[in-house]
Write an enzyme that holds these catalytic residues in place. Structure first.
Site, PDB file in Angstrom:
ATOM      1  CG  HIS A 104      50.993 -86.861  35.999  1.00 18.33           C
ATOM      2  ND1 HIS A 104      50.039 -85.931  36.336  1.00 18.33           N
ATOM      3  CD2 HIS A 104      51.581 -86.391  34.863  1.00 18.33           C
ATOM      4  CE1 HIS A 104      50.040 -84.960  35.444  1.00 18.33           C
ATOM      5  NE2 HIS A 104      50.970 -85.199  34.539  1.00 18.33           N
TER       6      HIS A 104
HETATM    7  C1  UD1 Z   1      53.116 -86.984  29.788  1.00 15.17           C
HETATM    8  C2  UD1 Z   1      53.592 -85.568  29.498  1.00 15.17           C
HETATM    9  C3  UD1 Z   1      53.124 -84.645  30.610  1.00 15.17           C
HETATM   10  C4  UD1 Z   1      51.629 -84.740  30.817  1.00 15.17           C
HETATM   11  C5  UD1 Z   1      51.230 -86.197  31.012  1.00 15.17           C
HETATM   12  C6  UD1 Z   1      49.741 -86.297  31.063  1.00 15.17           C
HETATM   13  C7  UD1 Z   1      55.736 -85.397  28.306  1.00 15.17           C
HETATM   14  C8  UD1 Z   1      57.186 -85.120  28.442  1.00 15.17           C
HETATM   15  N1  UD1 Z   1      55.050 -85.503  29.461  1.00 15.17           N
HETATM   16  O1  UD1 Z   1      53.751 -87.409  30.983  1.00 15.17           O
HETATM   17  O2  UD1 Z   1      53.428 -83.308  30.259  1.00 15.17           O
HETATM   18  O3  UD1 Z   1      51.283 -83.999  31.951  1.00 15.17           O
HETATM   19  O4  UD1 Z   1      51.706 -86.982  29.923  1.00 15.17           O
HETATM   20  O5  UD1 Z   1      49.296 -87.460  31.681  1.00 15.17           O
HETATM   21  O6  UD1 Z   1      55.242 -85.488  27.216  1.00 15.17           O
HETATM   22  N2  UD1 Z   1      52.673 -95.321  30.715  1.00 15.17           N
HETATM   23  C9  UD1 Z   1      51.908 -96.464  30.673  1.00 15.17           C
HETATM   24  N3  UD1 Z   1      50.798 -96.458  29.884  1.00 15.17           N
HETATM   25  C10 UD1 Z   1      50.418 -95.417  29.130  1.00 15.17           C
HETATM   26  C11 UD1 Z   1      51.214 -94.265  29.147  1.00 15.17           C
HETATM   27  C12 UD1 Z   1      52.342 -94.231  29.950  1.00 15.17           C
HETATM   28  O7  UD1 Z   1      52.203 -97.451  31.342  1.00 15.17           O
HETATM   29  O8  UD1 Z   1      49.391 -95.506  28.426  1.00 15.17           O
HETATM   30  C13 UD1 Z   1      53.860 -95.294  31.621  1.00 15.17           C
HETATM   31  C14 UD1 Z   1      55.135 -95.777  30.939  1.00 15.17           C
HETATM   32  O9  UD1 Z   1      55.886 -96.460  31.910  1.00 15.17           O
HETATM   33  C15 UD1 Z   1      55.830 -94.482  30.587  1.00 15.17           C
HETATM   34  C16 UD1 Z   1      55.407 -93.554  31.733  1.00 15.17           C
HETATM   35  O10 UD1 Z   1      54.065 -93.951  32.046  1.00 15.17           O
HETATM   36  O11 UD1 Z   1      57.227 -94.622  30.504  1.00 15.17           O
HETATM   37  C17 UD1 Z   1      55.439 -92.079  31.375  1.00 15.17           C
HETATM   38  O12 UD1 Z   1      54.675 -91.828  30.195  1.00 15.17           O
HETATM   39  P1  UD1 Z   1      55.035 -90.564  29.262  1.00 15.17           P
HETATM   40  O13 UD1 Z   1      53.988 -90.392  28.256  1.00 15.17           O
HETATM   41  O14 UD1 Z   1      56.448 -90.645  28.809  1.00 15.17           O
HETATM   42  O15 UD1 Z   1      55.002 -89.362  30.267  1.00 15.17           O
HETATM   43  P2  UD1 Z   1      53.875 -88.937  31.305  1.00 15.17           P
HETATM   44  O16 UD1 Z   1      54.457 -89.005  32.668  1.00 15.17           O
HETATM   45  O17 UD1 Z   1      52.631 -89.669  31.037  1.00 15.17           O
HETATM   46  N1  UDP Z   2      41.854 -87.112  34.040  1.00 20.64           N
HETATM   47  C1  UDP Z   2      40.987 -88.160  33.785  1.00 20.64           C
HETATM   48  N2  UDP Z   2      41.120 -89.309  34.521  1.00 20.64           N
HETATM   49  C2  UDP Z   2      42.068 -89.454  35.488  1.00 20.64           C
HETATM   50  C3  UDP Z   2      42.945 -88.366  35.740  1.00 20.64           C
HETATM   51  C4  UDP Z   2      42.827 -87.208  34.989  1.00 20.64           C
HETATM   52  O1  UDP Z   2      40.100 -88.056  32.920  1.00 20.64           O
HETATM   53  O2  UDP Z   2      42.122 -90.521  36.112  1.00 20.64           O
HETATM   54  C5  UDP Z   2      41.734 -85.868  33.236  1.00 20.64           C
HETATM   55  C6  UDP Z   2      41.556 -84.610  34.040  1.00 20.64           C
HETATM   56  O3  UDP Z   2      40.196 -84.409  34.353  1.00 20.64           O
HETATM   57  C7  UDP Z   2      42.113 -83.557  33.097  1.00 20.64           C
HETATM   58  C8  UDP Z   2      43.225 -84.298  32.380  1.00 20.64           C
HETATM   59  O4  UDP Z   2      42.955 -85.684  32.537  1.00 20.64           O
HETATM   60  O5  UDP Z   2      41.155 -83.159  32.145  1.00 20.64           O
HETATM   61  C9  UDP Z   2      44.542 -83.962  33.023  1.00 20.64           C
HETATM   62  O6  UDP Z   2      45.520 -84.836  32.544  1.00 20.64           O
HETATM   63  P1  UDP Z   2      46.865 -85.141  33.329  1.00 20.64           P
HETATM   64  O7  UDP Z   2      46.703 -84.852  34.757  1.00 20.64           O
HETATM   65  O8  UDP Z   2      47.268 -86.524  32.941  1.00 20.64           O
HETATM   66  O9  UDP Z   2      47.919 -84.165  32.627  1.00 20.64           O
HETATM   67  P2  UDP Z   2      48.264 -82.604  32.741  1.00 20.64           P
HETATM   68  O10 UDP Z   2      47.017 -81.819  32.683  1.00 20.64           O
HETATM   69  O11 UDP Z   2      49.036 -82.403  34.012  1.00 20.64           O
HETATM   70  O12 UDP Z   2      49.152 -82.392  31.572  1.00 20.64           O
END
Ligand code: UD1
Ligand code: UDP
Length: 381
Positions: free
Chosen positions: A218
């Site tokens: 991601h």
């Molecule tokens: C964010 C965090 C990242 C973390 C990740 C965990 C920042 C800069 N990044 O990245 O550090 O590892 O969360 O998962 O804060 N979207 C949906 N539904 C949702 C959420 C997001 O469709 O419920 C889509 C949207 O198109 C959005 C994109 O995902 O624009 C990215 O979401 P965003 O929260 O901006 O960043 P993440 O890539 O999720």
């Molecule tokens: N996780 C989850 N379901 C999923 C993918 C990840 O519950 O489908 C959990 C995972 O076990 C971990 C956390 O989400 O505890 C990690 O989140 P993510 O990978 O989104 O973000 P990061 O840790 O890189 O910030």
């Protein structure tokens, strides 16, 4: 003591479960926790599912900020959090990790002098092109209490000028930094048995224990650049072909969207027709633990999943050019491969042929949450 906890992204909701549990078990009469969800993640399977399953108190307030450009998203969060802090007048704000929700909380709180408690402090990738690296550095340097999960984390703080021998009363100008273990380790230990009892994710997806690879992707660095996302999926398809092994990949919504934009039609067709590659919706935490515990190898760019691979003693191929969790690589349990197809394949070959991997105790004793509560009570009230 009254604290305002900020959550927003999936991993923060999971991490917050650890502290809320510690408060509920031991400090209910001493700590009042107000949970604020920024709304950064909002899909049912990126947010609500965790409250239902992990017994986390429902957020008292949801700012419903949603997705957007960094500035736009962070600014809306700052505005909302500032008002809550002014209304609630807490003794501290608790922030997790390195997302935009973390940064927004740090900016809002520091300007109106609400002490910041940063959980997962000191982690560094030394790559400032990552939005998370900026978020975590800025949050650390505005914090009053810093809880670092690892030795490398606390050493990073020392290098940046934090005085590890400083004593209470702590403030933003005299912060207290502590190496205290990982709240995610607390959670993995606590929820592991529950996952065994409750998760049917293996049966639902026709997976055999030890017979599949778990993968998550991601990071914007991987998803948003066509050549990188292409190289990663080509490597996955090659591994499946070579080892006749199944891959299960719970798809983050960012990745699902970017695959449509950044992968060629031909590659998407190959992905769709490969039945051993199971692209599934994001799963609940108990299902994720089950997938992790029963996998053969984990291939991921997630910070949290890298560590959980280690907690459950699975080798990990890290789809990033560096990691904050350097200990995993140093002890041989994980390899950094970035998005280089050749490196992904050779790391995978290595772990398919190596049984002797060490997983030393690096993340504490499963009681990090309790330590944090004690320190907050001792230092902030
Ligand atoms: C964010 C965090 C990242 C973390 C990740 C965990 C920042 C800069 N990044 O990245 O550090 O590892 O969360 O998962 O804060 N979207 C949906 N539904 C949702 C959420 C997001 O469709 O419920 C889509 C949207 O198109 C959005 C994109 O995902 O624009 C990215 O979401 P965003 O929260 O901006 O960043 P993440 O890539 O999720
Ligand atoms: N996780 C989850 N379901 C999923 C993918 C990840 O519950 O489908 C959990 C995972 O076990 C971990 C956390 O989400 O505890 C990690 O989140 P993510 O990978 O989104 O973000 P990061 O840790 O890189 O910030």
């Amino acid at each position: 003591m009254k604290i305002v906890t900020i959550i927003g992204a999936r991993p923060q909701i999971i991490k917050a479960a650890g502290l809320s549990r510690a408060i509920g078990e031991n400090y209910n009469d001493k700590i009042e926790e107000i949970i604020v969800h920024t709304g950064q993640h909002y899909d049912q399977n990126m947010s609500e599912v965790f409250f239902e399953e992990l017994g986390i108190p429902r957020p008292n307030i949801n700012l419903s900020v949603g997705s957007g450009k960094h500035g736009e998203q962070t600014a809306k969060m700052i505005t909302g959090i500032e008002q809550i802090l002014l209304d609630e007048k807490p003794d501290a704000i608790v922030l997790y990790g390195d997302t935009n929700s973390t940064l927004a909380g740090a900016i809002a709180a520091s300007k109106i002098h609400v002490p910041i408690v940063h959980i997962e402090a000191g982690l560094r990738s030394y790559n400032k092109s990552m939005p998370e690296e900026i978020n975590r550095i800025m949050c650390d340097h505005a914090s009053t209490l810093l809880f670092s999960p690892t030795k490398a984390g606390i050493e990073n703080l020392e290098k940046e000028g934090f005085d590890l021998s400083s004593v209470s009363p702590f403030s933003a100008d005299n912060p207290g930094a502590f190496h205290c273990g990982d709240i995610m380790y607390d959670n993995s230990l606590y929820f592991s048995e529950l996952s065994d009892e409750r998760s049917n994710v293996l049966q639902e997806n026709g997976l055999k224990k030890g017979g599949y690879v778990l993968s998550t992707i991601h990071r914007n660095d991987n998803t948003d650049q066509p050549e990188r996302l292409t190289a990663i999926f080509e490597a996955i398809l090659e591994i499946i072909e070579k080892y006749k092994i199944e891959f299960v990949l719970p798809l983050h919504p960012r990745t699902a969207k970017q695959m449509e934009i950044n992968l060629s039609q031909e590659l998407r067709r190959r992905i769709e027709s490969e039945i051993r590659l199971k692209l599934i919706d994001p799963v609940s935490f108990l299902d994720m633990i089950a997938l992790e515990k029963n996998s053969k190898i984990i291939v991921t760019d997630s910070g949290g999943v890298q560590k959980e691979a280690f907690f459950f003693e699975k080798p990990c191929v890290i789809l990033r050019p560096e990691t904050e969790w350097v200990e995993l690589v140093e002890c041989g349990a994980a390899q950094i491969v970035g998005w280089d197809k050749g490196l992904i394949l050779s790391a995978f070959d290595h772990y398919m042929s190596t049984a002797d991997i060490q997983f030393p105790a690096l993340f504490g004793d499963g009681k990090a949450g309790k330590f944090m509560c004690e320190k907050m009570l001792e230092s902030l009230k």
